[in-house]
Scaffold this active site. Sequence first.
Site, PDB file in Angstrom:
ATOM      1  N   HIS A  18      91.822 -24.700  56.958  1.00  0.00           N
ATOM      2  CA  HIS A  18      90.638 -23.987  56.869  1.00  0.00           C
ATOM      3  C   HIS A  18      91.127 -22.923  55.857  1.00  0.00           C
ATOM      4  CE1 HIS A  18      88.436 -25.532  60.471  1.00  0.00           C
ATOM      5  NE2 HIS A  18      88.284 -26.205  59.612  1.00  0.00           N
ATOM      6  N   HIS A  41      84.474 -36.070  58.386  1.00  0.00           N
ATOM      7  CA  HIS A  41      84.720 -35.801  59.952  1.00  0.00           C
ATOM      8  C   HIS A  41      84.397 -34.465  60.386  1.00  0.00           C
ATOM      9  CE1 HIS A  41      87.031 -39.403  58.616  1.00  0.00           C
ATOM     10  NE2 HIS A  41      86.980 -39.769  59.707  1.00  0.00           N
ATOM     11  N   SER A  94      84.677 -26.691  59.986  1.00  0.00           N
ATOM     12  CA  SER A  94      84.739 -26.831  58.398  1.00  0.00           C
ATOM     13  C   SER A  94      83.263 -26.641  57.746  1.00  0.00           C
ATOM     14  CB  SER A  94      85.437 -27.982  58.177  1.00  0.00           C
ATOM     15  OG  SER A  94      85.061 -29.249  58.639  1.00  0.00           O
ATOM     16  N   GLU A 112      79.224 -37.148  60.933  1.00  0.00           N
ATOM     17  CA  GLU A 112      79.879 -37.125  62.425  1.00  0.00           C
ATOM     18  C   GLU A 112      79.466 -38.343  63.034  1.00  0.00           C
ATOM     19  OE1 GLU A 112      82.067 -37.084  65.249  1.00  0.00           O
ATOM     20  OE2 GLU A 112      82.432 -35.424  63.811  1.00  0.00           O
ATOM     21  N   ASP A 137      80.021 -43.241  59.711  1.00  0.00           N
ATOM     22  CA  ASP A 137      81.428 -43.193  59.681  1.00  0.00           C
ATOM     23  C   ASP A 137      81.789 -42.622  58.408  1.00  0.00           C
ATOM     24  OD1 ASP A 137      83.968 -44.764  60.579  1.00  0.00           O
ATOM     25  OD2 ASP A 137      83.753 -45.258  58.549  1.00  0.00           O
ATOM     26  N   GLY A 138      82.891 -41.919  58.805  1.00  0.00           N
ATOM     27  CA  GLY A 138      83.247 -40.924  57.504  1.00  0.00           C
ATOM     28  C   GLY A 138      84.090 -41.793  56.517  1.00  0.00           C
ATOM     29  N   ASP A 158      89.281 -35.247  57.224  1.00  0.00           N
ATOM     30  CA  ASP A 158      89.972 -34.566  58.182  1.00  0.00           C
ATOM     31  C   ASP A 158      89.831 -35.609  59.343  1.00  0.00           C
ATOM     32  OD1 ASP A 158      91.204 -33.019  60.060  1.00  0.00           O
ATOM     33  OD2 ASP A 158      89.153 -31.598  60.413  1.00  0.00           O
TER      34      ASP A 158
END
Length: 279
Positions: A18, A41, A94, A112, A137-138, A158
């Site tokens: 971060h 994510h 994030s 997410e 799905d990311g 991530d």
Amino acid sequence: MNYRHAFHAGNFADCLKHALLVWLLRALAAKDKPFAVLDTHAGTGCYDLAASEAERTGEWRRGIGRLLDVEAGPLADYVGLVRAAGAPGAYPGSPALIRALLRPGDRLMACELHPEDHAALRAAFRADRQVAVHHRDGWEALKALTPFPERRGLVLVDPPFEQEGEFARLAQGIALVAHRFRAGIQACWYPIKHRAPVRAFHTALREAGLRDLVAAELWLREPTDPQRLNGCGLLVANPPWRFEAEAGAILAALLERLGEGEPGQEQGQGWAVTRIAEE
């Protein structure tokens, strides 16, 4: 689907990821043109540090808990945003940090897959027209949501690294976005347990013909135990000007606060900013 970041929010890995993310977003905002951010994510957006999950591990106390009094230096911007979000009572994920740095005209796409975390994320941004929350799905989102109409922005990847093949999947995702969205910045987090998987990951990126890649890594102990999270890194593709110098200052400041003198930190070791592929 089993991974829940609530157990790990605010730990040293979050601090690295971060703090560098905030710097990258400030660099994007230095130009007037709008930008977009894709968070693949995203998690829930914010975490209660007094909740049973965070208290069970106590990881935040050895992470952000050691930084909250920072008022100046390379970490001040990041820590100030965390305090403004409610720390030490809460820690911003994030999506919350990204949202805090968006200007009118900028936007965030947050993905997410976990049903409960997605519901919490959607509730957090329900009335926000600059944030779109996706239950998807990311990895699939990398193709579906890039390139951006704004033609500039950042892709944050991530993954939880709880499944086999995550390093290979990450390398494939970086190559995909680099091909589809050449002007975009990519910031991709990865764990460092031992060196072999990280070396193989970097080699795969070079062999894919990718260019302009920088790895910013921090480790709290020698990365020799594959059962422990000994460190972590952020792979940045197409980094902004001065990222390498500024990232080094951020990592050095993190190690000074978070390091406990374990083997691997002698003589100023414990962090590195490495260009693994030239422009």
